[in-house]
Design an enzyme around this catalytic site. Structure first.
Site, short mmCIF file in Angstrom:
data_model
loop_
_atom_site.label_atom_id
_atom_site.label_comp_id
_atom_site.label_asym_id
_atom_site.label_seq_id
_atom_site.Cartn_x
_atom_site.Cartn_y
_atom_site.Cartn_z
N GLY A 1 0.81 -1.22 0.00
CA GLY A 1 0.00 0.00 0.00
C GLY A 1 0.84 1.26 0.00
CB CYS A 2 3.78 2.23 2.00
SG CYS A 2 2.92 2.04 3.58
CB THR A 3 5.06 0.26 -2.91
OG1 THR A 3 6.00 -0.22 -1.95
CG2 THR A 3 5.72 0.33 -4.27
N GLY B 1 3.04 6.04 -2.60
CA GLY B 1 4.22 6.81 -2.98
C GLY B 1 4.34 6.94 -4.50
#
Length: 157
Positions: free
Chosen positions: A44-46, A49
């Site tokens: 999710g963070c990838t 970002g």
């Protein structure tokens, strides 16, 4: 203390990628998006970002700086930034001082166990250093477009 829209955001400094220190007050005169994500190099963070990376030119056109923050160490942040070709600054907030300033450390459940972690959140700060808008409990799909629209509207005001 929870930051309210219209309130000045207290100044902070924190170690950042590129062997720098990010200080909020040094960005006055530009809008700033500060987004908090739970952990570098997770799916999710990838995705989140990458969405900010892909819209950076649009944020630049709206006089808006993007800053990502997590509790990961500087080395993990540098690796995450390099691997994903992020074109904005990532902050290492190992002591959670920035997270606590924005009140994003929350009790979370993972596999039935409770732990304290970062609630995915984004904050738009105006040119004068006041909180213009906050998004808490963010779901990644479509979020960056919503933040960009708010930044563009604020810049045009």
């Amino acid at each position: 203390m929870t930051l309210e829209e219209g309130q000045p955001v207290p100044d902070f400094s924190a170690p950042a990628t590129g062997d720098t220190t990010l200080t909020l007050s040094e960005l006055r005169g530009r809008q700033v998006v500060v987004y908090f994500y739970p952990k570098a190099s997770t799916p999710g963070c990838t995705t989140e970002g990458g969405d900010f990376r892909d819209r950076k030119a649009d944020f630049d056109a709206a006089n808006t700086v993007i800053v990502g923050v997590s509790r990961d160490g500087l080395r993990a942040q540098e690796n995450f930034k390099a691997k994903q070709d992020f074109n904005f600054t990532l902050v290492s907030d190992k002591d959670e001082s920035v997270c606590r300033l924005f009140d994003v450390i929350k009790l979370k459940k993972l596999y039935g166990k409770e732990h304290l972690g970062i609630e995915r959140s984004t904050f738009l700060i105006d040119r004068d250093g006041k909180l213009a808008q906050a998004w808490r409990g963010v779901k990644v799909p479509g979020h960056v477009d919503e933040v960009l629209a708010a930044a563009q509207a604020l810049n045009a005001a």
